[in-house]
Design an enzyme around this catalytic site. Structure first.
Site, short mmCIF file in Angstrom:
data_model
loop_
_atom_site.label_atom_id
_atom_site.label_comp_id
_atom_site.label_asym_id
_atom_site.label_seq_id
_atom_site.Cartn_x
_atom_site.Cartn_y
_atom_site.Cartn_z
N GLN A 123 6.66 -7.47 9.75
CA GLN A 123 7.02 -6.59 10.87
C GLN A 123 8.20 -7.18 11.65
O GLN A 123 8.17 -8.35 12.03
CB GLN A 123 5.79 -6.41 11.79
CG GLN A 123 6.01 -5.44 12.92
CD GLN A 123 6.32 -4.02 12.44
OE1 GLN A 123 5.65 -3.48 11.56
NE2 GLN A 123 7.33 -3.39 13.04
N ASP A 182 9.21 -2.31 1.92
CA ASP A 182 10.11 -1.76 2.94
C ASP A 182 11.46 -1.38 2.33
O ASP A 182 12.24 -0.67 2.96
CB ASP A 182 10.35 -2.80 4.06
CG ASP A 182 9.49 -2.54 5.29
OD1 ASP A 182 9.10 -1.36 5.49
OD2 ASP A 182 9.22 -3.49 6.03
N LYS A 229 0.07 1.16 10.63
CA LYS A 229 0.19 0.92 9.19
C LYS A 229 -1.18 0.59 8.61
O LYS A 229 -1.55 1.08 7.55
CB LYS A 229 1.20 -0.20 8.92
CG LYS A 229 2.63 0.26 9.16
CD LYS A 229 3.64 -0.86 9.21
CE LYS A 229 4.98 -0.30 9.70
NZ LYS A 229 6.00 -1.31 9.92
#
Ligand code: NAD
Length: 281
Positions: free
Chosen positions: A96, A119, A52
């Site tokens: 995460q 997200d 990422k």
């Protein structure tokens, strides 16, 4: 001839487009910043976080890395999220997963401001997707819609079957296909006569989490098959939920693993980061 849907090429194209958009934004003095939080040092998570950060650097998105110790308490993590929520110069916040056992994931994800939830996991964003309002959409299913669109595959009026009903893949996938005017069925572990259901599909999205479970007998002749699964087989080679060699000859189009859905997830995360600037206005 079966069309191979090339997620690597399509994700590269999306990243190029984003890179140009970010450069134009920079000329106008607008910077995009993503905060990435990792708790503990799970090796798989470290690889995902690294990828990422790399994608951010390539596109020109500023990334802030918060690498917290495994023992970090829930309160400490919530406090950091509160701080990042307040910061005007942070556009996106990503935690995460998975988090260590002593931290309640739901509580953490709910604390991220919905306008910074790149997200697309916050209940407010899921609700917005459900009623067709603007908001962040979970990256993997959003990437699948891009794969279909950019491969010239229309969803409108088609029988779409999604196998899997997880919150991050199956459910948002079904909602997006519905938004594209597909006729959508969601199959899951309790579905009876799964093969009968999947054989109706013009577009079959497989997110079942079982290596090579879907063989040719689950698939209608000429169907489009999208394989979300990622697994390593005994030879340490990547494979999907679909038995590619068995299914591919029967389809009109199919995604490979690797190189299908996988690369799209990060591309769509980057897209959400860039979009966040406009949403926050
Ligand atoms: P999950 O385990 O949360 O959900 C699996 C779903 O499959 C469940 O809803 C379950 O009801 C259904 N299911 C299980 N067994 C079944 C059966 N025998 N018949 C019918 N349905 C059945 O998984 P997930 O998070 O949705 O992920 C699915 C797969 O996609 C996994 O392999 C995962 O690694 C992969 N994945 C890939 C990406 C990517 O970027 N490519 C992103 C997310 C997930």
């Amino acid at each position: 001839m079966t069309q191979l849907i090339d997620g690597k090429a399509i994700s590269a194209q999306i990243k190029e487009e984003l890179k140009e958009r970010v450069a134009t934004m920079k000329e106008r003095g607008v910077e995009v910043t993503l905060a990435v939080i990792q708790v503990g040092n799970d090796p798989a998570s470290s690889v995902y976080v690294g990828n990422k950060k790399k994608a951010c650097a390539y596109i020109g998105i500023h990334s802030l890395a918060y690498e917290l110790a495994e023992e970090t308490s829930e309160e400490e993590l919530l406090k950091l999220i509160d701080e990042l929520n307040e910061k005007k110069d942070v556009n996106g916040i990503l935690v995460q997963l998975p988090l260590p056992k002593h931290i309640n994931e739901e509580k953490i994800l709910d604390r991220i401001h919905p306008l910074k939830d790149v997200d697309g996991f916050h209940p407010q964003n899921v609700g917005s997707l459900c009623i067709g309002r603007k908001g962040f959409v979970s990256c993997t299913p959003a990437g699948i819609i891009q794969l279909l669109k950019r491969s010239g595959i229309s969803v409108e009026g088609k029988e779409c079957v999604v196998i899997g009903r997880s919150n991050i893949v199956g459910k948002p996938m079904a909602l997006l296909l519905l938004q594209e005017n597909g006729t959508v069925t969601v199959a899951h572990s309790k579905t009876r006569n799964l093969k009968e259901v999947t054989r109706r599909a013009d577009i079959l999205v497989v997110a079942v989490g079982k290596p090579k479970m879907i063989t040719a007998e689950y698939v209608k002749e000429g169907a489009v098959v999208i394989d979300v699964g990622i697994h390593r087989n005994e030879q340490n080679k990547l494979c999907g939920d679909v038995d590619f060699d068995d299914v591919a000859p029967k389809c009109s189009a199919i995604t490979p693993v690797p190189g299908g859905v996988g690369p799209m997830t990060i591309a769509m995360l980057m897209n959400n980061c860039v979009e966040s600037v406009a949403l926050q206005k």
